[in-house]
Scaffold this motif. Structure first.
Motif, PDB file in Angstrom:
ATOM      1  N   VAL A   1       0.824  -1.202   0.000  1.00 22.20           N
ATOM      2  CA  VAL A   1       0.000   0.000   0.000  1.00 22.20           C
ATOM      3  C   VAL A   1       0.865   1.262   0.000  1.00 22.20           C
ATOM      4  CG1 VAL A   1      -0.248   0.272   2.510  1.00 22.20           C
ATOM      5  CG2 VAL A   1      -2.118   0.981   1.008  1.00 22.20           C
ATOM      6  N   ALA A   2       2.179   1.104   0.186  1.00 24.47           N
ATOM      7  CA  ALA A   2       3.080   2.258   0.161  1.00 24.47           C
ATOM      8  C   ALA A   2       3.934   2.279  -1.098  1.00 24.47           C
ATOM      9  CB  ALA A   2       3.987   2.250   1.398  1.00 24.47           C
ATOM     10  N   TRP A   3       4.051   1.147  -1.759  1.00 27.50           N
ATOM     11  CA  TRP A   3       4.899   1.031  -2.937  1.00 27.50           C
ATOM     12  C   TRP A   3       4.385  -0.123  -3.787  1.00 27.50           C
ATOM     13  CZ3 TRP A   3       6.520  -3.910  -2.840  1.00 27.50           C
ATOM     14  CH2 TRP A   3       6.597  -4.529  -1.580  1.00 27.50           C
ATOM     15  N   GLY A   4       4.773  -0.121  -5.053  1.00 31.13           N
ATOM     16  CA  GLY A   4       4.361  -1.187  -5.956  1.00 31.13           C
ATOM     17  C   GLY A   4       4.545  -0.762  -7.400  1.00 31.13           C
ATOM     18  N   GLN A   5       4.037  -1.569  -8.298  1.00 26.58           N
ATOM     19  CA  GLN A   5       4.136  -1.278  -9.728  1.00 26.58           C
ATOM     20  C   GLN A   5       3.040  -0.270 -10.091  1.00 26.58           C
ATOM     21  OE1 GLN A   5       6.493  -2.306 -11.671  1.00 26.58           O
ATOM     22  NE2 GLN A   5       7.405  -4.031 -10.596  1.00 26.58           N
ATOM     23  N   TYR A   6       3.294   0.982  -9.721  1.00 20.48           N
ATOM     24  CA  TYR A   6       2.277   2.019  -9.864  1.00 20.48           C
ATOM     25  C   TYR A   6       2.624   3.007 -10.982  1.00 20.48           C
ATOM     26  CZ  TYR A   6       1.034   0.365  -5.165  1.00 20.48           C
ATOM     27  OH  TYR A   6       0.683  -0.406  -4.085  1.00 20.48           O
ATOM     28  N   ASN A   7       3.451   2.587 -11.945  1.00 17.07           N
ATOM     29  CA  ASN A   7       3.921   3.533 -12.951  1.00 17.07           C
ATOM     30  C   ASN A   7       2.801   4.076 -13.830  1.00 17.07           C
ATOM     31  OD1 ASN A   7       6.333   1.826 -12.128  1.00 17.07           O
ATOM     32  ND2 ASN A   7       7.324   3.447 -13.299  1.00 17.07           N
ATOM     33  N   SER A   8       1.755   3.281 -14.053  1.00 16.81           N
ATOM     34  CA  SER A   8       0.637   3.804 -14.844  1.00 16.81           C
ATOM     35  C   SER A   8      -0.018   4.981 -14.137  1.00 16.81           C
ATOM     36  CB  SER A   8      -0.389   2.694 -15.087  1.00 16.81           C
ATOM     37  OG  SER A   8      -0.907   2.199 -13.861  1.00 16.81           O
ATOM     38  N   TYR A   9      -0.057   4.923 -12.817  1.00 12.14           N
ATOM     39  CA  TYR A   9      -0.594   6.051 -12.034  1.00 12.14           C
ATOM     40  C   TYR A   9       0.389   7.212 -12.033  1.00 12.14           C
ATOM     41  CZ  TYR A   9      -2.052   8.742  -7.907  1.00 12.14           C
ATOM     42  OH  TYR A   9      -2.429   9.748  -7.046  1.00 12.14           O
ATOM     43  N   LEU A  10       1.659   6.913 -11.792  1.00 15.45           N
ATOM     44  CA  LEU A  10       2.671   7.970 -11.712  1.00 15.45           C
ATOM     45  C   LEU A  10       2.804   8.713 -13.035  1.00 15.45           C
ATOM     46  CD1 LEU A  10       5.302   5.922  -9.705  1.00 15.45           C
ATOM     47  CD2 LEU A  10       4.142   7.963  -8.870  1.00 15.45           C
ATOM     48  N   ASP A  11       2.705   7.985 -14.142  1.00 15.65           N
ATOM     49  CA  ASP A  11       2.867   8.602 -15.464  1.00 15.65           C
ATOM     50  C   ASP A  11       1.610   9.294 -15.965  1.00 15.65           C
ATOM     51  OD1 ASP A  11       5.503   7.784 -15.620  1.00 15.65           O
ATOM     52  OD2 ASP A  11       5.015   5.908 -16.650  1.00 15.65           O
TER      53      ASP A  11
ATOM     54  N   GLU B   1      -1.300   7.780 -16.782  1.00 18.03           N
ATOM     55  CA  GLU B   1      -2.119   6.982 -17.694  1.00 18.03           C
ATOM     56  C   GLU B   1      -3.515   6.722 -17.141  1.00 18.03           C
ATOM     57  OE1 GLU B   1      -0.063   3.404 -18.636  1.00 18.03           O
ATOM     58  OE2 GLU B   1       1.819   4.430 -19.116  1.00 18.03           O
ATOM     59  N   ILE B   2      -3.680   6.804 -15.835  1.00 16.44           N
ATOM     60  CA  ILE B   2      -4.969   6.489 -15.209  1.00 16.44           C
ATOM     61  C   ILE B   2      -5.962   7.637 -15.355  1.00 16.44           C
ATOM     62  CG2 ILE B   2      -6.115   5.919 -13.032  1.00 16.44           C
ATOM     63  CD1 ILE B   2      -4.384   3.666 -14.177  1.00 16.44           C
ATOM     64  N   ASP B   3      -5.511   8.841 -15.032  1.00 15.48           N
ATOM     65  CA  ASP B   3      -6.444   9.972 -15.031  1.00 15.48           C
ATOM     66  C   ASP B   3      -5.950  11.164 -15.834  1.00 15.48           C
ATOM     67  OD1 ASP B   3      -4.359  10.766 -13.437  1.00 15.48           O
ATOM     68  OD2 ASP B   3      -5.531  11.020 -11.606  1.00 15.48           O
ATOM     69  N   GLY B   4      -4.867  10.979 -16.608  1.00 15.67           N
ATOM     70  CA  GLY B   4      -4.359  12.072 -17.433  1.00 15.67           C
ATOM     71  C   GLY B   4      -3.507  13.074 -16.693  1.00 15.67           C
ATOM     72  N   VAL B   5      -3.245  12.823 -15.403  1.00 12.15           N
ATOM     73  CA  VAL B   5      -2.456  13.751 -14.591  1.00 12.15           C
ATOM     74  C   VAL B   5      -1.244  13.015 -14.032  1.00 12.15           C
ATOM     75  CG1 VAL B   5      -2.452  15.279 -12.583  1.00 12.15           C
ATOM     76  CG2 VAL B   5      -4.544  15.013 -13.946  1.00 12.15           C
ATOM     77  N   PRO B   6      -0.024  13.462 -14.329  1.00 10.80           N
ATOM     78  CA  PRO B   6       1.155  12.820 -13.735  1.00 10.80           C
ATOM     79  C   PRO B   6       1.146  12.966 -12.209  1.00 10.80           C
ATOM     80  CG  PRO B   6       1.770  14.198 -15.596  1.00 10.80           C
ATOM     81  CD  PRO B   6       0.338  14.530 -15.278  1.00 10.80           C
TER      82      PRO B   6
END
Length: 739
Positions: free
Chosen positions: A58-68, A70-75
């Motif tokens: 819940v603090a770390w993981g393969q979250y690059n789609s969120y960070l980049d 891709e999920i909501d259009g906001v880095p």
């Protein structure tokens, strides 16, 4: 009768797909990680009879789609935890995996991922390690959260003790908030969509370890959240071998540290309806130790956990694949080697024994003197040393200002209050100060408490009402502290300028307010009466007690003197060099090093050694200092009526059927692994064979005439199970002769 998997007494976590080589046959499995393979992994484990949970970070993981974006259009890279130099605090570098600031947006992203797991049919979800590093708090997302929470501009955490304390308090709040929102939303989703009550647990290091490693995480705060159903106490060799200082010597003390770590997690949930699993790890994240090193430290943590009988649920292993399929350095340094077969058998024996620990404590070497040492979540909030030129920097206790990270990481104020007692065989339990105000009866089991505000702070003044009442009702409180901690000067209730005058005056430290509640305002160091109770004030920083034998002795003498004053007689102080506890037929013992003597401890039999892959029967067991034992008391567990019964096995035993001609059972476990089982057997077998797949083979067996038990050795086979048939001559079945 086989144990019902629904009891969820034992489980493990695994990110890999099902494989017969690490099918441990526990009650449940935590499928780790959310990706495109998750539904299939869940399905395969279910097919094998497991209750399936999901675990995810819940603090770390393969979250690059969120960070980049891709999920909501906001880095969202500004939500990565950053240190004062602007560097991201990483959990992995390839790919870049930062620890996250748990914003509301991040919580929504995690909720969407977990919804996939709920759709896949998991029964419980474990949100692992909500962690915010003490040296973090510099990212733009954290600055925004600061402004919203404190309604004032962000202050760099390293600027002052007050800034650091407030930053860490906010970090804990942010994870409490995201877990509460996330779990409540997903429980509602599961109930409405599938008519299923979903459970949420938080696997977390102990409060002691997080404080020592300088990590902030919500601990006791989660007990108050109705959406959280419990915890996994992630304690293992990797946490417990962290060095500490006792009588001037800094070294690893795995058993003692583990004992304190498991203790604080037991006391975290005592008196609540929250589930607690204790974790053990037969190896650890550091892959550079030998199997012998892993084994000796693993046994220390297992015994340390079993000395806390308030918990009887266990995660028997994280990542069994890396245990049973991994390779580690050989003793001679020639290369790497797989797990020794006898250690693999021992591990499975211990893992299955852990499922039987819901036992009544029928004998304890612990005397009536049980000491509680208080700790609080706030210990995590004051773990950054101020800059040399910062306000209050010179107020650190002697040696702290020049101290480097090694000294800071020792967490000596805490160990100065615990190790001197623990090393003399006094059962010490680390109590949650925050629970004192939550649960009115929380302190009832204790007559002696040790407290210092030099490394923790009371978050609320009514904690002192409960402590003072406990003392006046007949408790003995040993307070250790000289009011030198610079964190006494943070903005807090004890020094606030209140128009209402609620506290009568400002206090230089929370100790002053506590002593006023006890009627001891202005009193000097020493022993004082307070109602029916006693307060002993040791005007010294608790870290000083770690520096020499004289410091440790001073704490021990203070506790003795306080109890003597309370009872009006010589206190029941029985220093000893071991801990020993009996839970049902199981005897748990550990002999201490650096204690009152270096003599061996002898335990009378007949007993079965559960740490021996041969499950040997002994007339007595002798333990030297630094050694531990998990034993089965043959006479205490003996069934009546000449029945066959399991003592221990490295398999999950099912369908045990006895007849006039003998008995048979099904043994399940990892494929092709050497397995052992010892059972009560009222007469010598005539023959033993086992069947795996369609192949029948003779089994090795040894009957022990004195104990009327039999050792069976077999393999599970490629199908992960074997059917064992033991035949005897019916006329020879007799009960053991009476004494």
């Amino acid at each position: 009768m086989p144990r019902d998997r629904r009891e969820e007494r034992t489980g493990f976590q695994e990110s890999a797909p099902y494989h017969p080589d690490y099918d441990l046959q526990t009650d449940f499995v935590m499928v780790y990680g959310i990706d495109e393979t998750m539904p299939e992994r869940i399905s395969k484990w279910k097919e094998k009879g497991y209750i399936v949970h999901l675990m995810t970070g819940v603090a770390w993981g393969q979250y690059n789609s969120y960070l980049d974006g891709e999920i909501d259009g906001v880095p969202h890279w500004d939500e990565a935890q950053k240190d004062r130099h602007g560097e991201m605090i990483l959990h992995g570098k390839q790919p870049v995996i930062p620890y996250m600031v748990p914003t509301i947006s991040f919580g929504r992203f995690i909720a969407d991922r977990i919804r996939i797991a709920v759709d896949a049919g998991v029964e419980a979800i474990h949100l692992e390690e909500p962690e915010f590093w003490v040296n973090g708090g510099y990212s733009e997302a954290f600055k925004r959260e600061w402004l919203l929470y404190y309604k004032e501009p962000w202050i760099p955490p390293h600027a002052s003790p007050d800034a650091q304390y407030r930053a860490s308090k906010l970090k804990a709040y942010l994870y409490t908030r995201v877990l509460d929102r996330l779990c409540a939303e997903m429980k509602d989703y599961a109930l409405k969509r599938y008519d299923r009550i979903l459970r949420f647990y938080v696997p977390t290091h102990s409060l002691i370890n997080y404080t020592q490693w300088r990590i902030v995480s919500p601990q006791s705060a989660l007990v108050e959240l109705p959406s959280i159903d419990g915890y996994i106490a992630q304690i293992w060799t990797g946490t417990s071998r962290t060095p500490n200082v006792y009588e001037g010597l800094r070294k690893e003390r795995t058993f003692e540290t583990a004992y304190l770590e498991y203790g604080v997690m037991q006391e975290l949930v005592r008196g609540t309806d929250r589930r607690m699993w204790f974790l053990h790890d037969p190896i650890e994240d550091n892959p550079n130790h030998t199997w012998a090193d892993y084994k000796q430290n693993y046994l220390k943590t297992v015994v340390a956990s079993l000395l806390h009988p308030g918990v009887s649920h266990y995660e028997v292993s994280p990542w069994p694949r890396r245990i049973f399929k991994g390779t580690y350095p050989s003793e001679d340094g020639s290369g790497k080697e797989s797990i020794p077969s006898d250690y693999a058998t021992t591990l499975l024996q211990v893992m299955h024994t852990l499922g039987n620990m819901d036992q009544k404590v029928i004998e304890s070497a612990e005397d009536d003197l049980q000491v509680g040492v208080l700790i609080a979540d706030s210990a995590m909030f004051q773990r950054m040393k101020p800059e040399p030129g910062a306000p209050d920097a010179g107020k650190y206790p002697e040696g702290f200002q020049e101290a480097g990270d090694t000294e800071l990481l020792d967490f000596s104020p805490f160990y100065g209050l615990t190790l001197p007692l623990l090393k003399h065989g006094i059962p010490v339990r680390t109590l949650q100060l925050d629970n004192v105000r939550r649960y009115p009866g929380y302190l009832v089991p204790y007559r002696v408490l040790v407290l210092s505000y030099e490394f923790i702070k009371p978050e609320y003044p009514d904690i002192h009402n409960a402590l003072a009442q406990w003392v006046r009702d007949g408790g003995a409180l040993i307070y250790v502290g000289d009011d030198s901690d610079p964190y006494h000067g943070i903005r807090a209730w004890w020094n606030a300028e209140l128009e209402s005058g609620a506290f009568g005056s400002k206090y230089n430290s929370p100790r002053e307010h506590l002593f006023e509640q006890l009627g001891l305002k202005g009193k000097a160091e020493g022993i004082h009466q307070a109602g029916k109770g006693i307060v002993c004030w040791l005007d010294q920083h608790p870290a000083d007690l770690t520096l020499s034998k004289e410091g440790a002795d001073r704490l021990r003498r203070s506790v003795q003197a306080a109890i003597e004053a309370l009872l009006g007689t010589v206190p029941p102080w029985h220093a000893k060099h071991y801990f020993k506890l009996q839970r049902g037929p199981y005897i748990i013992a550990s002999v201490l090093e650096e204690s009152v003597t270096d003599k061996d401890l002898t335990i009378s039999g007949p007993v079965v050694d559960l740490f021996d892959s041969k499950l040997s029967v002994h007339d007595q067991i002798t333990l030297s200092p630094g050694k531990q034992a998990l034993l089965y008391d043959v006479e205490a567990g003996r069934p009546s009526g000449g029945k066959v019964s399991i003592i221990a096995a490295s398999s999950r035993i099912e369908e045990l059927d006895q007849s006039d001609a003998g008995f048979r059972f099904t043994a399940k476990g990892p494929a092709n692994m050497q397995a052992s089982a010892r059972l009560y057997c009222p007469t010598e077998p005539a023959s033993v064979q086992y069947v795996t797949g369609n192949q029948a083979m003779p089994a090795d067996w040894v009957w022990d005439r004195e104990s009327l038990t039999v050792l069976l050795q077999y393999e599970h086979g490629a199908a992960n199970q074997a059917v064992i048939q033991v035949d005897w001559i019916p006329q020879s079945v007799t009960e053991p002769a009476a004494d």
